[in-house]
Scaffold this motif. Structure first.
Motif, PDB file in Angstrom:
ATOM      1  N   PRO A   1       0.829  -1.217   0.000  1.00  0.00           N
ATOM      2  CA  PRO A   1       0.000   0.000   0.000  1.00  0.00           C
ATOM      3  C   PRO A   1       0.859   1.261   0.000  1.00  0.00           C
ATOM      4  N   GLY A   2       0.558   2.163  -0.922  1.00  0.00           N
ATOM      5  CA  GLY A   2       1.270   3.423  -0.985  1.00  0.00           C
ATOM      6  C   GLY A   2       2.641   3.355  -1.636  1.00  0.00           C
ATOM      7  N   LYS A   3       3.011   2.206  -2.139  1.00  0.00           N
ATOM      8  CA  LYS A   3       4.327   2.047  -2.758  1.00  0.00           C
ATOM      9  C   LYS A   3       4.191   1.633  -4.216  1.00  0.00           C
ATOM     10  N   GLU A   4       5.268   1.828  -4.964  1.00  0.00           N
ATOM     11  CA  GLU A   4       5.278   1.423  -6.354  1.00  0.00           C
ATOM     12  C   GLU A   4       5.447  -0.101  -6.474  1.00  0.00           C
ATOM     13  N   ARG A   5       4.991  -0.619  -7.586  1.00  0.00           N
ATOM     14  CA  ARG A   5       5.191  -2.040  -7.855  1.00  0.00           C
ATOM     15  C   ARG A   5       6.675  -2.292  -8.106  1.00  0.00           C
ATOM     16  N   GLU A   6       7.215  -3.325  -7.464  1.00  0.00           N
ATOM     17  CA  GLU A   6       8.640  -3.615  -7.575  1.00  0.00           C
ATOM     18  C   GLU A   6       8.877  -5.063  -7.968  1.00  0.00           C
ATOM     19  N   SER A   7       9.987  -5.277  -8.661  1.00  0.00           N
ATOM     20  CA  SER A   7      10.375  -6.628  -9.039  1.00  0.00           C
ATOM     21  C   SER A   7      10.897  -7.380  -7.825  1.00  0.00           C
ATOM     22  N   VAL A   8      10.459  -8.610  -7.672  1.00  0.00           N
ATOM     23  CA  VAL A   8      10.918  -9.472  -6.586  1.00  0.00           C
ATOM     24  C   VAL A   8      11.906 -10.504  -7.121  1.00  0.00           C
ATOM     25  N   ALA A   9      11.532 -11.162  -8.221  1.00  0.00           N
ATOM     26  CA  ALA A   9      12.367 -12.212  -8.789  1.00  0.00           C
ATOM     27  C   ALA A   9      12.015 -12.400 -10.258  1.00  0.00           C
ATOM     28  N   ALA A  10      12.978 -12.886 -11.024  1.00  0.00           N
ATOM     29  CA  ALA A  10      12.759 -13.163 -12.439  1.00  0.00           C
ATOM     30  C   ALA A  10      13.503 -14.430 -12.820  1.00  0.00           C
TER      31      ALA A  10
ATOM     32  N   LYS B   1       4.125 -27.753 -17.363  1.00  0.00           N
ATOM     33  CA  LYS B   1       2.850 -27.475 -16.697  1.00  0.00           C
ATOM     34  C   LYS B   1       2.394 -26.038 -16.909  1.00  0.00           C
ATOM     35  N   ASN B   2       3.192 -25.278 -17.653  1.00  0.00           N
ATOM     36  CA  ASN B   2       2.862 -23.868 -17.903  1.00  0.00           C
ATOM     37  C   ASN B   2       2.649 -23.101 -16.603  1.00  0.00           C
ATOM     38  N   THR B   3       3.533 -23.335 -15.640  1.00  0.00           N
ATOM     39  CA  THR B   3       3.366 -22.804 -14.292  1.00  0.00           C
ATOM     40  C   THR B   3       4.662 -22.193 -13.771  1.00  0.00           C
ATOM     41  N   LEU B   4       4.494 -21.104 -13.044  1.00  0.00           N
ATOM     42  CA  LEU B   4       5.594 -20.394 -12.385  1.00  0.00           C
ATOM     43  C   LEU B   4       5.375 -20.470 -10.882  1.00  0.00           C
ATOM     44  N   TYR B   5       6.460 -20.539 -10.122  1.00  0.00           N
ATOM     45  CA  TYR B   5       6.369 -20.659  -8.667  1.00  0.00           C
ATOM     46  C   TYR B   5       7.242 -19.609  -7.987  1.00  0.00           C
ATOM     47  N   LEU B   6       6.873 -19.313  -6.744  1.00  0.00           N
ATOM     48  CA  LEU B   6       7.727 -18.505  -5.882  1.00  0.00           C
ATOM     49  C   LEU B   6       7.662 -19.107  -4.480  1.00  0.00           C
ATOM     50  N   GLN B   7       8.750 -19.728  -4.059  1.00  0.00           N
ATOM     51  CA  GLN B   7       8.854 -20.258  -2.704  1.00  0.00           C
ATOM     52  C   GLN B   7       9.393 -19.150  -1.818  1.00  0.00           C
ATOM     53  N   MET B   8       8.646 -18.813  -0.779  1.00  0.00           N
ATOM     54  CA  MET B   8       9.018 -17.720   0.113  1.00  0.00           C
ATOM     55  C   MET B   8       9.223 -18.281   1.518  1.00  0.00           C
ATOM     56  N   ASN B   9      10.456 -18.210   1.982  1.00  0.00           N
ATOM     57  CA  ASN B   9      10.792 -18.685   3.323  1.00  0.00           C
ATOM     58  C   ASN B   9      11.184 -17.517   4.209  1.00  0.00           C
ATOM     59  N   SER B  10      11.191 -17.764   5.517  1.00  0.00           N
ATOM     60  CA  SER B  10      11.590 -16.743   6.501  1.00  0.00           C
ATOM     61  C   SER B  10      10.898 -15.419   6.231  1.00  0.00           C
ATOM     62  N   LEU B  11       9.596 -15.475   6.063  1.00  0.00           N
ATOM     63  CA  LEU B  11       8.838 -14.266   5.721  1.00  0.00           C
ATOM     64  C   LEU B  11       8.915 -13.228   6.832  1.00  0.00           C
ATOM     65  N   ARG B  12       8.904 -11.978   6.407  1.00  0.00           N
ATOM     66  CA  ARG B  12       8.993 -10.835   7.315  1.00  0.00           C
ATOM     67  C   ARG B  12       7.775  -9.940   7.131  1.00  0.00           C
ATOM     68  N   PRO B  13       7.428  -9.153   8.120  1.00  0.00           N
ATOM     69  CA  PRO B  13       6.294  -8.230   7.958  1.00  0.00           C
ATOM     70  C   PRO B  13       6.454  -7.315   6.739  1.00  0.00           C
ATOM     71  N   GLU B  14       7.675  -6.936   6.416  1.00  0.00           N
ATOM     72  CA  GLU B  14       7.899  -6.047   5.270  1.00  0.00           C
ATOM     73  C   GLU B  14       7.686  -6.738   3.929  1.00  0.00           C
ATOM     74  N   ASP B  15       7.454  -8.047   3.940  1.00  0.00           N
ATOM     75  CA  ASP B  15       7.101  -8.767   2.711  1.00  0.00           C
ATOM     76  C   ASP B  15       5.610  -8.660   2.410  1.00  0.00           C
ATOM     77  N   THR B  16       4.856  -8.066   3.307  1.00  0.00           N
ATOM     78  CA  THR B  16       3.413  -7.910   3.104  1.00  0.00           C
ATOM     79  C   THR B  16       3.134  -7.062   1.867  1.00  0.00           C
ATOM     80  N   ALA B  17       2.350  -7.607   0.936  1.00  0.00           N
ATOM     81  CA  ALA B  17       2.051  -6.922  -0.325  1.00  0.00           C
ATOM     82  C   ALA B  17       1.120  -7.794  -1.152  1.00  0.00           C
ATOM     83  N   VAL B  18       0.639  -7.225  -2.230  1.00  0.00           N
ATOM     84  CA  VAL B  18      -0.016  -8.021  -3.264  1.00  0.00           C
ATOM     85  C   VAL B  18       1.066  -8.478  -4.229  1.00  0.00           C
ATOM     86  N   TYR B  19       1.115  -9.762  -4.482  1.00  0.00           N
ATOM     87  CA  TYR B  19       2.124 -10.337  -5.361  1.00  0.00           C
ATOM     88  C   TYR B  19       1.514 -10.647  -6.719  1.00  0.00           C
ATOM     89  N   TYR B  20       2.227 -10.225  -7.759  1.00  0.00           N
ATOM     90  CA  TYR B  20       1.751 -10.385  -9.128  1.00  0.00           C
ATOM     91  C   TYR B  20       2.710 -11.234  -9.938  1.00  0.00           C
TER      92      TYR B  20
END
Length: 125
Positions: free
Chosen positions: A41-50, A76-95
């Protein structure tokens, strides 16, 4: 055009793990670089991984290196993102995003050809 649908988001506690999935339809993603972006919220969309079209090269934002892993299953025409050790600052909508074709490298939102609808990830402290 590729249609993308994310799943796997949710509410977790700090230190927990989540695995996001992105299922594609309409076209094979095997020739596309793919990526995950996030927007808080209130921030620009940012790249996480590619990840490159063949899957051999991956790229991560400094903030998630060592904690997140991007992968793809072209069969399988599928992409994944495994997220470990999550932090409060990882809170966001992921696209999920389809990037340039036959490309290896991170890419900006301006280079995205298709977006998913997003999935919410919330990490409590």
């Amino acid at each position: 055009q590729v249609q993308l649908v994310e799943s796997g988001g949710g509410l977790v506690q700090a230190g927990d793990s989540l695995r996001l999935s992105c299922t594609a339809s309409g076209r094979a993603i095997s020739s596309y670089a793919m990526g995950w972006f996030r927007q808080a919220p209130g921030k620009e969309r940012e790249s996480v991984a590619a990840i490159s079209s063949g899957g051999s090269n991956t790229y991560y934002a400094d903030s998630v290196k060592g904690r997140f892993t991007i992968s793809r299953d072209n069969a399988k025409n599928t992409l994944y993102l495994q997220m470990n050790s999550l932090r409060p600052e990882d809170t966001a909508v992921y696209y999920c995003a389809a990037g340039p074709r036959y490309y290896s490298g991170s890419f900006s939102p301006r280079s995205v050809s298709s977006w998913g609808q997003g999935t919410q990830v919330a990490v409590s402290s």
